[in-house]
Design a protein around this motif. Structure first.
Motif, short mmCIF file in Angstrom:
data_model
loop_
_atom_site.label_atom_id
_atom_site.label_comp_id
_atom_site.label_asym_id
_atom_site.label_seq_id
_atom_site.Cartn_x
_atom_site.Cartn_y
_atom_site.Cartn_z
N ARG A 1 3.00 -2.66 -8.68
CA ARG A 1 2.45 -1.77 -7.66
C ARG A 1 3.53 -0.84 -7.12
O ARG A 1 4.65 -1.25 -6.87
CB ARG A 1 1.88 -2.57 -6.50
N MET B 1 -3.88 5.63 -7.89
CA MET B 1 -5.03 4.72 -7.89
C MET B 1 -6.37 5.33 -8.30
O MET B 1 -7.32 4.58 -8.54
CB MET B 1 -5.20 4.09 -6.50
N VAL C 1 -11.25 3.99 -6.17
CA VAL C 1 -10.59 3.83 -4.88
C VAL C 1 -9.77 5.04 -4.51
O VAL C 1 -8.94 5.52 -5.28
CB VAL C 1 -9.72 2.55 -4.84
N MET D 1 -3.65 2.61 5.06
CA MET D 1 -2.46 1.81 4.79
C MET D 1 -1.81 2.18 3.45
O MET D 1 -0.88 1.52 3.00
CB MET D 1 -2.82 0.32 4.80
N ASP D 2 -2.30 3.21 2.83
CA ASP D 2 -1.78 3.60 1.51
C ASP D 2 -0.98 4.89 1.54
O ASP D 2 -0.36 5.26 0.55
CB ASP D 2 -2.94 3.77 0.53
N VAL E 1 -3.40 -8.97 -4.73
CA VAL E 1 -3.08 -7.74 -5.45
C VAL E 1 -4.37 -6.95 -5.60
O VAL E 1 -5.31 -7.42 -6.22
CB VAL E 1 -2.49 -8.03 -6.84
N GLY E 2 -4.43 -5.80 -4.97
CA GLY E 2 -5.64 -4.97 -5.06
C GLY E 2 -5.25 -3.57 -5.45
O GLY E 2 -4.08 -3.25 -5.60
N GLN E 3 -6.24 -2.71 -5.56
CA GLN E 3 -5.96 -1.33 -5.97
C GLN E 3 -5.44 -0.50 -4.81
O GLN E 3 -4.95 0.61 -5.00
CB GLN E 3 -7.24 -0.69 -6.53
N ARG E 4 -5.61 -1.01 -3.61
CA ARG E 4 -5.03 -0.35 -2.44
C ARG E 4 -4.86 -1.41 -1.37
O ARG E 4 -5.19 -2.58 -1.60
CB ARG E 4 -5.92 0.79 -1.95
N ASN E 5 -4.34 -1.03 -0.21
CA ASN E 5 -3.94 -2.03 0.77
C ASN E 5 -5.03 -2.55 1.69
O ASN E 5 -4.78 -3.45 2.48
CB ASN E 5 -2.77 -1.48 1.60
N SER E 6 -6.20 -1.99 1.64
CA SER E 6 -7.31 -2.61 2.36
C SER E 6 -8.60 -2.18 1.68
O SER E 6 -8.57 -1.33 0.80
CB SER E 6 -7.33 -2.22 3.83
N LEU E 7 -9.71 -2.74 2.09
CA LEU E 7 -11.00 -2.44 1.44
C LEU E 7 -10.83 -2.59 -0.08
O LEU E 7 -11.28 -1.75 -0.85
CB LEU E 7 -11.45 -1.01 1.74
N ARG F 1 -11.55 -3.09 -13.23
CA ARG F 1 -10.37 -2.97 -12.36
C ARG F 1 -9.07 -3.32 -13.06
O ARG F 1 -8.02 -2.81 -12.70
CB ARG F 1 -10.52 -3.85 -11.12
#
Lengths: 783, 157, 283
Positions: free
Chosen positions: A655, A693, A712, A717-718, C181-187, C258
């Motif tokens: 990441r 992303m 996404v 927060m990104d 571990v996600g594609q972004r930091n929330s949602l 994903r």
């Protein structure tokens, strides 16, 4: 205090923050009918029939329309008219509209759509632009009717250079070739050459307000359409021709858009609403694409494959550049040729490169439609070129910033397509300014401070963006300002404010020229019955072009008012009267007359002004190709910038997080710093999404990521805190010295981040975006 | 089905299908179009409302659930002539561009500041992490919320 | 038009279920309403559980804690008992969804949805969660690993309702870790998630380690081999790397839109290495 350079708060902010501003989606009435579209769901087929009878019978359904109900040409498009309102001969992508259901409510629409059945013969499809150019590729458009229409428009005959009677290259929307010097020979003279192939993805606009509007055929026979669009005037022409109704009978009203970014630069719901409204005279019809339908149907940023080769001399001077860029334009023009042309024009970046060989193709496929998206072809080219520069820097052992400074364009230089930079050219200032920022100076510390399993790096990118439409299509603005009977100034905005705040800037400009407070300004948003055609809200042109028109109109109106006031003052001379907020004052005597009083003394023709402005164009021709020229080559006013990103890579997951970002920009004189910053921040955020992303996953023409859960976009927060700095610059052709700022900020992030990644760990990902999986795989390969 | 609840401080009674989405009830039946729909599946936060003081997604609620609740929408936060300090701060700090995410952002901000009156920038980002914005890049929204917090009595962090 | 029933007691709930066995139950609705919209589920009647107060709340019963199934994630994050005794669960809830989704979603919902990506599930496995399932006149307790059978599949019988979760306290664990571990930091739907609880003694030796992974198989994956290997070994890069190797053999991820199975496999192992750095930081 001057209004120019002041961060006047946006005039639309109050209603928006209170939730009272009405967007196109916000109109409801018990009287409304709803319309919905049956989408093809398959990428390529011959249409044998569209069964609508069972759908028609559902209670609550007014009618189900197909192409048979379209009286006009059933073709829309800005350059080439190749997109049907309702598919007739073929399905060319999954989002093609097959049938239009008109019903009393939304639930009935959905039930009816399920009953509409397509009878078809599948056709072999093509999903890659290079494959689509091959001789054995299936043809997306059997006839090239729309191509020949353009030839006719340009007065070209088959057989003239650049035009073949029968396009030998299949599925070609447009190709372009620009060159300087002798690149082939020049590569042999280079000491360092780097070469790479980049693949950049489709990007979804993902505006929060999806495509929507409503329409009614009123009793006077006018078709009134309210919709979320960047182009109400052009829409009107397209709808008229496609549907078969006189343009004069159509009125399009464009409220503020809930985001657009190019995705509403053209027809979305307009023709469909028109069809529905004509079918149900007197009944308003509403359409609102839900998020999934928006994904499936709307245009995307073009996916592209870019082959680059860049060579330099040992001192770092760029000597040769070869670029081959393939843009996947999907099945319809949708400005895909213009995107390609702009990308081609920018493919060498803001540098002096004496030998270039640049080619680009915009190719039809059965993928989703490639169309206008902020940056417009330049994002892709910059993503490639700015990484090439860094790769070359590594090879030469020169700092990436110094390498750029060594080659950067100055005013008067010829750019990589051989066109002279005649306007303000501040790229060197941007780079020098970047060099002095703490972020850049601190980069070694940044790298050294990485924690366990983390790597840190800094990367830069130089960006540029040409403004306007190029040398052929007139870039015009028609501003109308009037002094109302209440003594207020009413500015009729011809260009849509899709969120970029240009409405505020127009008011601010008018305030400046007329010396008024914002409270004395009224704005009329674009409405084809009230405001004047002023081009699209696109191409970074809206404040430049329409702003110049506003200045022109305001100057004339000011003069008229002052002259009139002067005539009333027995002893005064022309110089004694001045506009003040709300009135006119005799500067000698101090006597004031309010605007409400003076307006009575002006006749209608005097108190209303219209001013026409046409943007200047380049008088150079880097190519003899009239079709390429039509599509916008070359531009003449460019904005520039230098971006830097500090990233942190996690070695365990791949990441990447952007921790710091700075954009140094030359957009001439900044009229409203806060609005300018808004544009910088927003474009950077979209660029970060594109880099890290946002990947529209398309397989065999089918979009697998068709909602906001699987596609996404960055959240709060990104995106890090971003710094935006400007350099001292003045574009003399721009309103108060301004240049376009709407798009340029999108161009930097991908390359800046990719370069930062390479700085952090020596790795590059050539298939974008840099999702963790790809980064991790490269890290492993690198071990 | 008849449903009684408090809406923006007023006793309200509606008669709608019990399974009608609350977002549709607000926009279609009650004429309150300030609450927006941008995804319909809980991914964007544009439809955020306050239900008994907590932020919830009205696209994932049905009318029957409103019975007896205290519902607040953006229209209940402030009006154009009497804005809430949060709304003032949004205007002042340039946190509004297209404005479509703004109502949801304001409501999430209200909820955040109630439980955390002096949030750090990081905490603010977390507090609005359920609200997507495509225009601003979030920074000016964070600036606005920081300023609103101070204005509303929190400490400057 | 569907009926929506909102009972206020368990008795009323069971009466409705008896009367309308096809009705779909929902607590927060964050899963059901999304599925209804996409057509994955077709429901005639809906039953909301959100007003049944005795299905909410946290009870501290000494060695164990009982959580009502309809307790929202936000309520759990604010609960002092949960914060004190189950930091690994708290960490997973903090990154679940978004603030709004945490206000609506419930622990029972997360379990019943049984998504391989359910954020709270790996910690619940580590905490020896048992779910309480009730019918009108009976109740049973099933360990979560026996209850969740596959993606979206549980052992819930017709007429049964998940009413609560019983967690054991494990005071012996002194290191609690969760990473998503996600594609972004929330949602974000997790691509891989990893929960760990360890007991490390003063000499830096791992007395006991327990691991659980989400989104790395049809249900939560555990790896006894890795746990057994680490018992008695020092918390070092070397031992963790071998544990990672063992973990990669235990997970059974798939390719989806994903991420690829290969990435999930690789990262499932990698995430164990993160533990090395945790000893120097406060929990």
């Amino acid at each position: 205090m001057s209004n120019i350079g002041r961060s006047m708060p946006r005039i639309d902010a109050r209603a928006k923050v209170a939730g009272t501003e009405k967007y196109s989606v916000d109109y409801y009435s018990p009287n409304f009918l709803w319309a919905g579209v049956k989408r093809a769901g398959i990428p390529h087929a011959v249409i044998k029939g569209i069964e609508v009878e069972s759908a028609r019978k559902i209670p609550g359904v007014i009618d189900v329309l197909t192409y048979k109900d379209v009286r006009g040409s059933n073709r829309q498009g800005v350059v080439r008219k190749d997109q049907p309102v309702l598919a007739d001969d073929r399905v060319r992508h999954c989002g093609d509209a097959l049938a239009l259901v008109i019903a009393e409510d939304k639930e009935t629409i959905n039930r009816a759509l399920e009953q509409v059945v397509l009878d078809y013969d599948p056709l072999p499809a093509v999903f890659d632009p290079e494959d689509a150019l091959k001789p054995d590729a299936p043809l997306v458009h059997e006839d090239n009717r729309s191509f020949f229409d353009i030839m006719e428009k340009l007065g070209l005959k088959p057989g003239s250079p650049f035009v073949q009677e029968d396009n030998p290259e299949k599925n070609l929307l447009l190709k372009g070739s620009l060159s300087t010097g002798d690149a082939k020979k020049a590569f042999n003279e280079c000491n360092a050459v780097v070469k790479a192939c980049f693949e950049v993805p489709f990007q979804e606009h993902a505006y929060l307000e999806t495509e929507a509007g409503w329409a009614v055929l009123n009793k006077e026979g006018t078709l009134e359409i309210v919709c979320s669009t960047q182009t109400p005037f052009r829409d009107r022409t397209e709808v008229a021709e496609a549907i078969g109704i006189e343009q004069e009978r159509i009125r399009i009203i464009a409220p503020y858009c809930g985001g657009a970014f190019g995705g509403k630069d053209g027809i979305t719901v307009q023709s469909l609403l028109a069809l529905a409204a004509l079918r149900c005279p007197g009944r308003p019809v509403k359409m609102w694409w839900n998020r999934e339908e928006s994904f499936v149907s709307s245009a995307k940023r073009h996916r592209a494959r870019l082959y680059y080769r860049l060579g330099a001399k040992p001192d770092g001077r760029f000597h040769a550049l070869e670029a081959r860029i393939y843009y996947d334009t999907g099945p319809y023009d949708h400005l895909g040729g213009v995107v390609m042309a702009l990308g081609l024009e920018h493919s060498g970046g803001p540098y002096r490169i004496p030998n270039t060989d640049l080619k680009a193709w915009s190719v039809y496929t059965n993928n989703p439609v490639g169309g206008a998206f902020r940056g417009f072809g330049v994002v892709q080219a910059t993503a490639a070129m700015e990484q090439m520069v860094d790769m070359l820097a590594v090879k030469l052992g020169i700092s990436p910033l110094e390498l750029r400074l060594c080659n950067t364009l100055k005013k008067g230089d010829k750019n990589p397509i051989g066109v002279t930079m005649t306007g303000s050219t501040g790229i060197e200032d941007c780079l020098r300014s970047l060099k002095n920022t703490p972020l850049w100076k601190d980069r070694e510390n940044w790298k050294a401070s990485a924690g366990q399993f983390k790597r840190r790096g800094t990367g830069i990118a130089a960006v540029m963006q040409g403004m306007g439409y190029g040398p052929v299509v007139p870039d015009i603005g028609n501003a109308r300002i009037e002094l109302t009977e209440d003594g207020k100034f009413r500015v009729y905005c011809g260009v849509v404010d899709m969120g970029q705040g240009n409405a505020t800037t127009y008011a601010q400009i008018a305030c400046e020229v007329l010396n008024q407070d914002i409270s004395n300004m009224e704005l009329v948003l674009p409405d084809t019955s009230r405001t004047l055609p002023s081009g699209s809200a696109s191409a970074s042109r809206t404040t430049y072009t329409f702003g110049n028109a506003v200045i022109g109109a305001a100057e004339i109106l000011k003069e008229r008012i002052v002259n009139r006031a002067n005539e009333l003052s027995p002893d005064g001379t022309g110089d004694d009267m001045a506009l003040i907020p709300g009135g006119v004052r005799n500067v000698l005597t101090g006597e004031e007359i309010s605007l409400a009083e003076i307006v009575v003394l002006l006749d209608d023709a005097d108190r209303k002004v219209t001013f026409h402005f046409q943007a200047p164009v380049s008088n150079e021709s880097p190519s003899q190709d009239p079709i390429l020229r039509l599509h916008g080559v070359p531009h003449v006013v460019f904005s520039f910038g230098a971006h830097a990103a500090c990233v942190e890579l996690d070695e365990l997951t791949g990441r990447i997080e952007v921790k710091k970002y700075i954009a140094v920009t030359d957009c001439g004189r900044i009229i409203n710093p806060q609005l300018f910053e808004q544009q910088m921040h927003g474009g950077i955020a979209q660029g970060i999404g594109y880099a890290l992303m946002e990947e529209l996953v398309v397989e065999d023409g089918v979009i697998n990521t068709r909602d906001l859960a699987t596609y996404v976009i960055p959240g709060a927060m990104d995106i890090p805190d971003m710094d935006s700095v400007t350099v001292d610059s003045y574009e003399k052709t721009g309103p108060f010295g301004l240049k376009g700022a709407g798009e340029i900020s999108c161009n930097g992030p991908l390359a800046a981040i990719a370069n930062a990644l390479a700085d952090a760990c020596g790795v590059r990902v050539f298939r974008l975006p840099m999702i963790p999986e790809r980064v991790l795989a490269e890290l492993h390969n690198n071990k | 089905m008849k449903i009684s609840f408090i809406l923006n401080g007023n006793d309200t009674c509606i008669d709608v299908a019990p399974d009608k989405r609350v977002i549709d009830v607000l926009r279609e039946d009650l004429g309150l179009t300030g609450t927006k729909e941008a995804c319909g599946s809980g991914e964007c936060g544009a439809c955020t409302v306050l239900s008994d003081g907590e932020t919830r997604l009205s696209c994932l609620m049905v009318a029957a659930q409103l019975q007896g609740k205290n519902l607040v929408t953006i229209e209940g936060i402030g009006s154009e002539n009497a804005l809430h300090p949060i709304q003032e701060a949004f205007i002042e700090h340039g946190a509004v561009q297209c404005g479509f995410c703004t109502p949801g952002m304001v409501l999430s901000t209200l909820a955040l500041l109630k439980t955390n009156p002096s949030p750090s920038r990081e905490e603010i980002r977390e507090g609005i992490s359920g609200n997507l914005c495509r225009c601003t890049g979030y920074q000016k929204i964070v600036d606005a919320i920081s300023a609103a917090a101070v204005r509303m009595g929190g400490q400057d962090k | 038009m569907r009926n929506v029933f909102i009972p206020e007691t368990q008795k009323d709930l069971f009466d409705i279920i008896a009367d309308k066995p096809e009705a779909f139950l929902f607590a927060g609705g964050t899963d059901l309403f999304v599925k209804l919209r996409s057509g994955l589920v077709d429901a005639a009647d809906l039953v909301s559980l959100e007003r049944i107060n005795d299905l909410k709340g946290v009870e501290d019963n000494g060695d164990e804690v009982f959580i009502g199934a309809c307790t929202t994630h936000s309520a759990l994050l604010a609960d002092s008992v949960i914060k004190k005794h189950f930091p690994v669960l708290v960490k997973s809830l903090m990154v679940l969804g978004s603030p709004q989704i945490r206000n609506m979603g419930t622990i029972g919902g997360n379990i019943i949805t049984a998504s391989p990506a359910g954020d709270a599930l790996p910690p619940l496995y580590l905490l020896g969660a048992e779910v309480e399932l009730k019918k009108k006149y009976s109740s049973r307790l099933v360990s979560i690993k026996d209850f969740i059978k596959g993606p979206g599949e549980t052992d819930l019988a017709p007429g049964e309702v998940l009413t609560g979760v019983r967690l054991r306290k494990y005071p012996e664990y002194n290191l609690h870790h969760y990473e998503k571990v996600g594609q972004r930091n929330s949602l974000a739907i997790s691509i891989v998630s990893f929960a760990a609880v360890l007991n490390i003694n003063d000499a830096g030796i791992i007395a006991r380690a327990r691991f659980a992974w989400g989104s790395a198989g049809p249900t939560v994956i555990t790896c006894e081999d890795a746990e057994d290997f680490l018992a008695g070994r020092p918390l070092s890069r070397e031992s963790l790397e071998h544990a990672a190797y063992l973990a990669r053999k235990a997970v059974t991820p798939i390719d989806d839109v994903r991420a690829s199975a290969e990435y999930r496999r690789q990262v499932s192992g990698n995430l164990i290495l993160r533990i090395e750095g945790l000893l120097n930081r406060s929990e």
